[in-house]
Write an enzyme that holds these catalytic residues in place. Structure first.
Site, PDB file in Angstrom:
ATOM      1  N   ASP A  12     -96.355-112.243  27.349  1.00  0.00           N
ATOM      2  CA  ASP A  12     -94.947-112.012  27.012  1.00  0.00           C
ATOM      3  C   ASP A  12     -94.138-111.728  28.275  1.00  0.00           C
ATOM      4  OD1 ASP A  12     -95.722-112.355  24.451  1.00  0.00           O
ATOM      5  OD2 ASP A  12     -95.421-110.281  23.814  1.00  0.00           O
ATOM      6  N   ALA A 233     -95.248-104.543  35.661  1.00  0.00           N
ATOM      7  CA  ALA A 233     -96.295-105.302  34.970  1.00  0.00           C
ATOM      8  C   ALA A 233     -96.508-104.720  33.577  1.00  0.00           C
ATOM      9  CB  ALA A 233     -97.589-105.243  35.773  1.00  0.00           C
ATOM     10  N   LYS A 234     -97.206-105.498  32.762  1.00  0.00           N
ATOM     11  CA  LYS A 234     -97.457-105.087  31.375  1.00  0.00           C
ATOM     12  C   LYS A 234     -98.112-103.704  31.294  1.00  0.00           C
ATOM     13  CE  LYS A 234     -95.859-108.926  30.118  1.00  0.00           C
ATOM     14  NZ  LYS A 234     -96.566-110.141  30.505  1.00  0.00           N
ATOM     15  N   ARG A 235     -98.995-103.425  32.249  1.00  0.00           N
ATOM     16  CA  ARG A 235     -99.738-102.162  32.169  1.00  0.00           C
ATOM     17  C   ARG A 235     -98.867-100.943  32.445  1.00  0.00           C
ATOM     18  NH1 ARG A 235    -101.326-104.922  36.509  1.00  0.00           N
ATOM     19  NH2 ARG A 235    -100.604-104.147  38.525  1.00  0.00           N
TER      20      ARG A 235
END
Ligand code: GLU
Length: 294
Positions: A12, A233-235
Site C-alpha cells: 500500500d 516506511a510501513k513499519r
C-alpha cells in the site's frame, strides 16, 4: 505534454507516497499538462496492491488521463528499445555479482558506486567462459561519465552516468530502461518524484537522449521521514490511508495533513491545486509521526 505518477504495486502507498502523488498531480495540472498513471509492476507485485493504490489516489481527489499503463504489458516495447541499442553496439554483457561490484568499487562500506566497467572489455574467450557460470545482465556502454538535468527544485543538477543495467540477468527489463522508454512513449516531459531518485536522473536523461527522447524537466521533492529521521516506511505505524482510517482519520483529514505539510491552507485536492505555487514549496523533508493506536 504530461506529468505522471509511477507507483510500484509492492504494497500500500503510505502518506509520504500519497503526498508525492498529490505534488506530481499539482505540478502537472497547474502547468496545463495531462497527468498519466503508470503501474511499475515488473517485479515485487503484491496481490491487490495495484487496485488499492489506485483507489487511494482517486480517493484523495487525484485524477489521471487514460490509458493506464502497466509495465508488465510492455515487455516487447522494452525489448525493441534494447535491440536498437544492441544493434548500435552500445551494450555489453555483464556477469558481475553484486558482491564483485561492491568489492571493485572503492566506495566506503562496500556501497556500490558507479559500475566500474569490469565486463566492458572481456575477450571473447573470457565472455564465453563466464556465460557457462551465470546468466549475463546487459549493460549500456555509456559514452559519458556525467550528465546534467534541469530540476525545478534543485536547478541544474549534474550527476554520474555509469554503464547502467538495461536488462537484468533474469531477463527482466531494468527499472532505468523501462522508466525512460515509458516516459518517452507516454509523452511525459515533467517528472515529479521523491528526491531519493535525484541521483538516477542524469543516467536516465542520458539514456533518453540515446533513444531519441528529449529528457523531461524534473522536480525531485523532499521525502517524508519518520521521527528518527529515516525514510518513512510501513513499519513506522499507521502510515497508509487504511491504517489511518482505522485510527479515526477521514480521507479529508489525511489530505489536510498533507496540505499542512506543504504550508497550504486548502483542505481538499481541488483547493490545493488552485493554491499551488512551486516557488513556495518546503525544501526540507516532512517528518510524519503516526497517531498512536487508541
Ligand atoms: N516506481 C518508482 C517508485 O515507486 C518510481 C519511479 C519514478 O518515479 O521514476 O519508487
Amino acid at each position: 505534454m504530461s506529468g505522471r505518477y509511477a507507483p510500484s504495486p509492492s504494497g500500500d502507498l503510505h502518506i509520504g507516497n500519497l503526498r508525492t502523488a498529490l505534488l506530481a498531480w499539482m505540478f502537472a495540472r497547474s502547468s496545463g499538462r495531462d497527468f498519466r498513471m503508470r503501474v511499475e509492476d515488473l517485479d515485487r507485485v503484491r496481490e491487490g496492491a495495484e487496485r488499492r493504490q489506485l483507489d487511494d489516489l482517486a480517493a484523495l481527489g487525484i485524477d489521471w488521463d487514460p490509458p493506464l499503463v502497466r509495465q508488465s504489458e510492455r515487455r516487447v516495447v522494452y525489448e525493441a528499445a534494447v535491440a536498437g541499442l544492441v544493434a548500435r553496439g552500445l551494450t555489453y554483457e555483464c556477469f558481475c555479482t553484486r558482491r564483485e561490484i561492491a568489492e571493485a568499487a572503492s566506495a566506503p562500506h562496500g556501497t556500490p558506486g558507479p559500475y566500474p566497467g569490469t565486463c566492458r572489455n572481456l575477450t571473447d574467450e573470457e565472455r564465453a567462459a563466464r556465460r557457462e557460470e551465470r546468466p549475463a545482465a546487459l549493460r549500456l556502454a555509456a559514452g559519458t561519465a556525467e550528465f546534467t538535468v534541469r530540476d525545478l527544485l534543485h536547478g541544474e543538477y549534474t550527476g554520474a552516468v555509469d554503464d547502467l543495467v538495461l536488462v537484468r540477468n533474469d531477463g527482466v527489463p531494468a527499472y532505468n530502461l523501462a522508466v525512460v522508454v515509458d516516459d518517452g512513449a507516454m509523452d511525459v516531459d515533467q517528472v515529479v518524484r521523491g528526491d531519493d531518485l535525484l541521483g538516477s536522473a542524469p543516467r536516465q536523461a542520458y539514456l533518453a537522449t540515446l533513444l531519441g527522447i528529449t529528457p523531461p524537466v524534473y522536480a525531485h521533492v523532499p521525502l517524508a521521514l519518520n521521527a528518527a529521521g529515516a525514510r518513512l516506511a510501513k513499519r513506522d505505524g499507521a502510515v497508509t490511508l487504511a491504517d489511518l482510517h482505522t485510527l479515526g482519520w477521514s480521507t479529508a483529514d489525511v489530505v489536510a495533513a498533507i496540505a499542512d505539510s506543504l504550508g497550504m491552507a486548502a483542505r481538499d485536492a481541488a483547493g490545493m491545486l488552485a493554491e499551488f505555487d512551486p516557488a513556495t514549496l518546503p525544501r526540507a523533508p516532512w517528518v510524519f509521526v503516526p497517531p498512536a493506536p487508541a
